[in-house]
Design a protein around this motif. Structure first.
Motif, short mmCIF file in Angstrom:
data_model
loop_
_atom_site.label_atom_id
_atom_site.label_comp_id
_atom_site.label_asym_id
_atom_site.label_seq_id
_atom_site.Cartn_x
_atom_site.Cartn_y
_atom_site.Cartn_z
N VAL A 39 0.95 -1.06 -0.06
CA VAL A 39 -0.09 0.07 -0.02
C VAL A 39 0.98 1.22 -0.04
O VAL A 39 1.89 1.30 0.92
N VAL A 40 0.95 2.19 -0.90
CA VAL A 40 1.49 3.18 -0.91
C VAL A 40 0.71 4.49 -0.63
O VAL A 40 -0.06 4.92 -1.59
N ALA A 41 0.70 5.00 0.52
CA ALA A 41 0.05 6.37 0.91
C ALA A 41 0.58 7.43 0.52
O ALA A 41 1.79 7.63 0.77
N VAL A 42 0.09 8.27 -0.27
CA VAL A 42 0.54 9.51 -0.51
C VAL A 42 -0.24 10.79 -0.08
O VAL A 42 -1.51 10.77 -0.25
N ASP A 43 0.59 11.62 0.55
CA ASP A 43 -0.06 12.85 1.06
C ASP A 43 -0.55 13.80 -0.36
O ASP A 43 0.17 14.21 -0.97
N ARG A 44 -1.98 13.63 -0.38
CA ARG A 44 -2.38 14.18 -1.61
C ARG A 44 -2.86 15.54 -1.57
O ARG A 44 -3.34 16.35 -2.34
N THR A 45 -2.57 16.09 -0.24
CA THR A 45 -2.94 17.52 0.01
C THR A 45 -1.81 18.48 -1.01
O THR A 45 -0.75 18.10 -1.19
N GLY A 46 -2.59 19.52 -1.68
CA GLY A 46 -1.75 20.22 -2.46
C GLY A 46 -1.07 19.75 -3.59
O GLY A 46 -1.96 19.07 -4.45
N VAL A 47 0.25 19.58 -3.73
CA VAL A 47 0.95 19.14 -4.79
C VAL A 47 0.78 17.80 -5.00
O VAL A 47 1.41 17.16 -5.98
N GLY A 48 0.37 17.16 -4.03
CA GLY A 48 0.43 15.65 -4.04
C GLY A 48 -0.57 14.61 -4.99
O GLY A 48 -0.26 13.82 -5.50
N ARG A 49 -1.67 15.78 -5.40
CA ARG A 49 -2.71 15.10 -6.47
C ARG A 49 -2.05 14.49 -7.50
O ARG A 49 -2.36 13.28 -8.08
N PRO A 50 -1.29 15.14 -8.24
CA PRO A 50 -0.91 14.69 -9.62
C PRO A 50 0.41 13.67 -9.24
O PRO A 50 0.28 12.70 -10.07
#
Length: 191
Positions: free
Chosen positions: A63-74
């Motif tokens: 599972v790769v959890a990515v901070d999607r806040t701000g610039v994390g979406r792309p």
């Protein structure tokens, strides 16, 4: 199972990658690194996808959890594209909020930032986090954890470890709360 967490940095803030693997009695930090300032997001995405492939090749579900806040979406979208052929990898986009409730639609969820802090505090208080001193960034992580325990701001490595700890300890319950019945990683209940 291996839980990756990518805390995305901005211009003057490092991006941090932590990998936690459940072990009897706790969580092992099997990898921790600061990605150099100025690193291109495409190269960072490739690096994380390749690291995930190493773990899946060794037989782990990832599972790769990515901070999607701000610039994390792309970055979340790039990682999903880079790992789309790998059924053993799930990319989870997490937006940290100041609220009190979980939300969102799988695999993009919103989680109160306090949950990250609580997850980190819990594994530290219960001494359930093992950081091998041979890891190149272990000293930096230990210093950040020490400052955090003294009441200071979470550093980038500590934030990544907190995110991974939250995922390792709460992902199955989050699926139930958000009424998620089907996800790409069939044995996620093992977390």
């Amino acid at each position: 199972m291996a839980v990756f967490a990518l805390d995305i940095g901005q211009t003057g803030d490092h991006t941090a990658l932590a990998v936690l693997v459940p072990e009897p009695g706790g969580l092992l930090v099997s990898h921790i690194e600061r990605i150099p300032l100025g690193e291109r997001y495409a190269r960072m995405t490739f690096h994380v996808a390749e690291a995930a492939r190493i773990y899946t090749t060794a037989g782990h579900r990832v599972v790769v959890a990515v901070d999607r806040t701000g610039v994390g979406r792309p970055i979340v979208e790039q990682l999903r594209a880079a790992t789309s052929a790998d059924e053993a990898t799930t990319i989870l986009g997490i937006t940290w909020t100041g609220g009190r409730r979980l939300g969102g639609a799988w695999p993009d969820i919103t989680v109160p930032r306090q949950h990250l802090i609580d997850a980190l505090a819990t594994v530290l208080e219960q001494r359930r986090l093992r950081v091998p001193p041979v890891l190149p960034a272990a000293g930096v992580l230990e210093a950040e954890l020490h400052r955090y325990k003294a009441g200071h701001h979470l550093g980038d490595l500590a934030a990544a470890v907190g995110m991974a700890a939250w995922c390792a300890n709460h992902l199955s319950a989050t699926r139930v709360r958000l009424n998620i019945t089907r996800i790409a990683t069939p044995d996620l209940e093992a977390l």
